[in-house]
Design an enzyme around this catalytic site. Sequence first.
Site, PDB file in Angstrom:
ATOM      1  N   HIS A 101       0.837  -6.960  -0.555  1.00 57.80           N
ATOM      2  CA  HIS A 101       2.301  -6.858  -0.440  1.00 57.80           C
ATOM      3  C   HIS A 101       2.637  -7.304   0.988  1.00 57.80           C
ATOM      4  O   HIS A 101       1.861  -7.036   1.911  1.00 57.80           O
ATOM      5  CB  HIS A 101       2.806  -5.424  -0.552  1.00 57.80           C
ATOM      6  CG  HIS A 101       2.530  -4.746  -1.857  1.00 57.80           C
ATOM      7  ND1 HIS A 101       1.393  -4.045  -2.089  1.00 57.80           N
ATOM      8  CD2 HIS A 101       3.293  -4.609  -2.975  1.00 57.80           C
ATOM      9  CE1 HIS A 101       1.436  -3.521  -3.310  1.00 57.80           C
ATOM     10  NE2 HIS A 101       2.580  -3.851  -3.879  1.00 57.80           N
TER      11      HIS A 101
ATOM     12  N   HIS B 136      -1.487   1.138 -16.459  1.00 60.90           N
ATOM     13  CA  HIS B 136      -0.104   1.001 -16.913  1.00 60.90           C
ATOM     14  C   HIS B 136      -0.060   0.874 -18.436  1.00 60.90           C
ATOM     15  O   HIS B 136       0.840   1.393 -19.083  1.00 60.90           O
ATOM     16  CB  HIS B 136       0.562  -0.206 -16.269  1.00 60.90           C
ATOM     17  CG  HIS B 136       0.629  -0.129 -14.773  1.00 60.90           C
ATOM     18  ND1 HIS B 136       1.184  -1.121 -14.000  1.00 60.90           N
ATOM     19  CD2 HIS B 136       0.225   0.825 -13.910  1.00 60.90           C
ATOM     20  CE1 HIS B 136       1.108  -0.776 -12.726  1.00 60.90           C
ATOM     21  NE2 HIS B 136       0.521   0.397 -12.641  1.00 60.90           N
TER      22      HIS B 136
ATOM     23  N   ASP C  46      -6.756  -2.977  -8.484  1.00 58.70           N
ATOM     24  CA  ASP C  46      -5.630  -2.127  -8.088  1.00 58.70           C
ATOM     25  C   ASP C  46      -6.072  -0.673  -8.283  1.00 58.70           C
ATOM     26  O   ASP C  46      -5.593   0.025  -9.166  1.00 58.70           O
ATOM     27  CB  ASP C  46      -4.393  -2.465  -8.923  1.00 58.70           C
ATOM     28  CG  ASP C  46      -3.136  -1.937  -8.267  1.00 58.70           C
ATOM     29  OD1 ASP C  46      -3.255  -1.201  -7.277  1.00 58.70           O
ATOM     30  OD2 ASP C  46      -2.038  -2.264  -8.744  1.00 58.70           O
TER      31      ASP C  46
ATOM     32  N   ASP D 170       1.995  -4.647   3.459  1.00 64.37           N
ATOM     33  CA  ASP D 170       0.603  -4.274   3.757  1.00 64.37           C
ATOM     34  C   ASP D 170       0.105  -5.110   4.928  1.00 64.37           C
ATOM     35  O   ASP D 170      -0.619  -4.629   5.791  1.00 64.37           O
ATOM     36  CB  ASP D 170      -0.354  -4.587   2.596  1.00 64.37           C
ATOM     37  CG  ASP D 170       0.102  -4.030   1.269  1.00 64.37           C
ATOM     38  OD1 ASP D 170       0.807  -3.009   1.278  1.00 64.37           O
ATOM     39  OD2 ASP D 170      -0.255  -4.623   0.238  1.00 64.37           O
TER      40      ASP D 170
ATOM     41  N   ASP E 161      -5.003   5.340 -11.065  1.00 68.65           N
ATOM     42  CA  ASP E 161      -5.582   4.144 -10.419  1.00 68.65           C
ATOM     43  C   ASP E 161      -7.028   4.327  -9.993  1.00 68.65           C
ATOM     44  O   ASP E 161      -7.404   4.034  -8.853  1.00 68.65           O
ATOM     45  CB  ASP E 161      -4.742   3.732  -9.190  1.00 68.65           C
ATOM     46  CG  ASP E 161      -3.428   3.068  -9.563  1.00 68.65           C
ATOM     47  OD1 ASP E 161      -3.274   2.663 -10.724  1.00 68.65           O
ATOM     48  OD2 ASP E 161      -2.556   2.951  -8.684  1.00 68.65           O
TER      49      ASP E 161
ATOM     50  N   ASP F 144      -0.490   7.681 -13.150  1.00 70.68           N
ATOM     51  CA  ASP F 144      -1.181   6.462 -12.739  1.00 70.68           C
ATOM     52  C   ASP F 144      -2.221   6.831 -11.685  1.00 70.68           C
ATOM     53  O   ASP F 144      -1.959   6.736 -10.497  1.00 70.68           O
ATOM     54  CB  ASP F 144      -0.113   5.508 -12.168  1.00 70.68           C
ATOM     55  CG  ASP F 144      -0.587   4.072 -12.073  1.00 70.68           C
ATOM     56  OD1 ASP F 144      -1.558   3.730 -12.756  1.00 70.68           O
ATOM     57  OD2 ASP F 144       0.024   3.310 -11.317  1.00 70.68           O
TER      58      ASP F 144
ATOM     59  N   GLU G  21       4.395  -7.565 -13.737  1.00 70.15           N
ATOM     60  CA  GLU G  21       3.402  -6.524 -14.034  1.00 70.15           C
ATOM     61  C   GLU G  21       4.097  -5.345 -14.697  1.00 70.15           C
ATOM     62  O   GLU G  21       4.826  -4.603 -14.056  1.00 70.15           O
ATOM     63  CB  GLU G  21       2.744  -6.086 -12.719  1.00 70.15           C
ATOM     64  CG  GLU G  21       1.705  -5.005 -12.909  1.00 70.15           C
ATOM     65  CD  GLU G  21       1.010  -4.642 -11.593  1.00 70.15           C
ATOM     66  OE1 GLU G  21       0.799  -5.537 -10.736  1.00 70.15           O
ATOM     67  OE2 GLU G  21       0.695  -3.459 -11.417  1.00 70.15           O
TER      68      GLU G  21
END
Length: 445
Positions: A109, A279, A347, A112, A317, A315, A240
């Site tokens: 991103h 997701h 991710d 980031d 992850d 989520d 996404e």
Amino acid sequence: MSVHVTIGDREYFRGISRIPFEGPDSDNVLAFKYYDEHRVVAGTPMKDHFRFAVAYWHSFCGTGVDPFGSPTRRLPWSTHDDPMTAARERLDAAFEFITKLGVPFYCFHDRDLAPEGRDVEESEDNLREMVERAGRKQAASGVRLLWGTANLFSHPRYMNGAATNPDFRVVAHAAAQVKAALDATIELGGENYVFWGGREGYLSLLNTDMKRELDHLGTFLGKVRDYGRERSFEGTFLIEPKPMEPSKHQYDYDVSTVIAFLQRYDLDRDFKLNIENNHATLAGHSFAHEIRVAADANLFGSLDVNQGDPHNGWDTDEFLHNLYDAVEIMLVLLSVGGLTTGGMNFDAKLRRNSTDLEDLFIGHIVSMDTLARALMIADRILRDSSYADLKRQRYGSFDDGRGAAFERGEIGLEELAELAAELGEPEPISAKQELFEGLINRHLR
Ligand code: XLS
Ligand code: NI
Ligand code: NI
């Protein structure tokens, strides 16, 4: 092949060198047991099957903070008070990690890579400096950018959404940010550009004009596409999907919803799907299901590889480690022709209580090995077993005669009704689910 490891002034992951492939009998936690990048499976080297990418945010920005507690991980590259100095150190750490792990790609991103400044101009200056540095790191290491994206969900101005915000001034801010992030992606040779609509949705339908917000999103994405194509961005734009979190309802709910959206706003020639396992499961689907739906619509783009916890509904992850799921994913991927310009972006984040620096390597290695092993299993299932034939045979009645004519659209409803009378009551044909399940299990070695 010699491996060029680019390290900044400091080495952050001391004592760890390029992760070697040692094979399934190795008990070295810092070695690959199955992922052998040069090994050819189904005609393609493993490296190209997966096109693995490291996610900048979880790996180099994640401190273990959660809504109930402060950071548990001290990041040695994030100790500086000056945010730009910290960003430069983070970039050094990122490229040290990526080259030692030996994956070809990374994803980021905008925020980031570089911190938000006091205003649009300062934010853009920060990003420009970091993009220049990242470009040099890429050139020196051979690591490439799978995709870039803009963080349109962390800053308070986006609390009511970004492109779908009811305040036009916020929409304009989101546009400024996407423009700069897309410029950065183009500059760094990014192969894709991602939109994950974290707050593009609503918390309550009572105060939300959904139609208007979706129209704004469609217009916004069209303008981004036009800008990118004018700047000769040839990569794929990716959406996404995720059904919820942080919004109660997210507009990009699942793959089917996004496909309908892309078609409705005439975006389906430039946009495809970036599908994330956790997701998919939040939306009540399996990862394999979502990949299938996208591929069947010719809109499969790329993958965010992780997994949720089967016993809770958010989520989490986690690094993907479920071999059975991985086999299903690889079965689908092999049968739809693979990733092409997409990749597998990790991710995934370490658990809050996984606090050693080496844990970041271990998480990635375990995932890469799980997927590599699954690839070999799936390849064996497709090559050496009756799986593909059994599946095809279920549809044998459409291969010729009236079934084939129906598939070609040549039989009307009346003729179908006459055929039903003529053919009589069909004998039941077993779907053999248990046989299929056993067949997969027999190959899990
Ligand atoms: C969050 C998303 C995010 C996107 C990139 O749930 O997965 O990390 O991949 O914005
Ligand atoms: Ni996620
Ligand atoms: Ni994601």
